[in-house]
Scaffold this active site. Sequence first.
Site, PDB file in Angstrom:
ATOM      1  N   GLU A  50       1.167  -0.906   8.084  1.00  0.00           N
ATOM      2  CA  GLU A  50       2.346  -1.370   7.349  1.00  0.00           C
ATOM      3  C   GLU A  50       1.849  -2.121   6.133  1.00  0.00           C
ATOM      4  O   GLU A  50       1.010  -3.015   6.241  1.00  0.00           O
ATOM      5  CB  GLU A  50       3.203  -2.308   8.203  1.00  0.00           C
ATOM      6  CG  GLU A  50       4.064  -1.627   9.229  1.00  0.00           C
ATOM      7  CD  GLU A  50       4.928  -2.631   9.990  1.00  0.00           C
ATOM      8  OE1 GLU A  50       5.037  -3.794   9.555  1.00  0.00           O
ATOM      9  OE2 GLU A  50       5.468  -2.248  11.035  1.00  0.00           O
ATOM     10  N   ASP A  61      10.621 -13.225   6.428  1.00  0.00           N
ATOM     11  CA  ASP A  61       9.222 -13.542   6.677  1.00  0.00           C
ATOM     12  C   ASP A  61       8.989 -15.042   6.769  1.00  0.00           C
ATOM     13  O   ASP A  61       9.634 -15.833   6.075  1.00  0.00           O
ATOM     14  CB  ASP A  61       8.344 -12.950   5.563  1.00  0.00           C
ATOM     15  CG  ASP A  61       8.365 -11.439   5.585  1.00  0.00           C
ATOM     16  OD1 ASP A  61       8.057 -10.881   6.648  1.00  0.00           O
ATOM     17  OD2 ASP A  61       8.709 -10.821   4.565  1.00  0.00           O
TER      18      ASP A  61
END
Length: 278
Positions: A50, A61
């Site tokens: 990824e 995040d």
Amino acid sequence: MTTRIDNRFAELQAQGRAALVTFLTAGDPDGETSLALIKALPKAGADVIELGMPFTDPMADGPAIQASSQRALKAGQTLKKTLAMVRTFRKADDATPIVLMGYYNPIYVFGVERFLTEAKAAGVDGLIVVDLPPEEDKELCLPALKAGLSFVRLATPTTDERRLPAVLANTSGFVYYVSITGVTGTAVPDASKVRGAVERIKRHTALPVAVGFGVRTAAHARAIAKGADGVVVGSALVDALKASLDKNGKATRQSVKAVTDLVTALADGVRGAHRAAV
């Protein structure tokens, strides 16, 4: 049409083990080091890569990946450079799946049609775009599928039985199960709860289910791998990279090794789950 993602998960299923899915932010801490890292990941034990598309406001995040985005942007990383990085990687590796992960804004600014065309040509296999819900599938998901790119959707502990079919409707490649509520890298998942959640998702789909958020050690990876098709590790790798940088945030001779050593340990953990189950 089968993709690199489909092929990789099928190979690993035949081997009786889970995939190790590794996340790094493209361009962190600089383009040259980032490319060297990505090239080194498969040999270190990564099965799927990824690659984060840096963005100024990565809302899903945690602090580690937010900081990695800032470092990459400061070093001049752009979406165009990220696609070029994938193209360069593909010259030596045509088997390892690459999934671009990020947010819709940079793609929208780049231009959806142009982005999908260039991503496919570069050798990208799939997308994870965390801020586009199923209700917005016409924006990117459906065009991506038409272009031959997998669209990987996130399911969470709060995705109930009513919501799950909508989440899975146009998902392809694999399902990414977010094992904790909250942002990346802030808690450790409970392996027993994860196994139950994966089983619940699998009642609705034949796709592989990879589990991420909070996996930091080989022991975590091994525990999660016993009940999932894949284990996703991101913040721990980003932290290892950050710890290798000098006081000015620049790469050192230890930077690539710091990440690949951890990937190798995590890969051993994932493979250990297979050995323990046999």
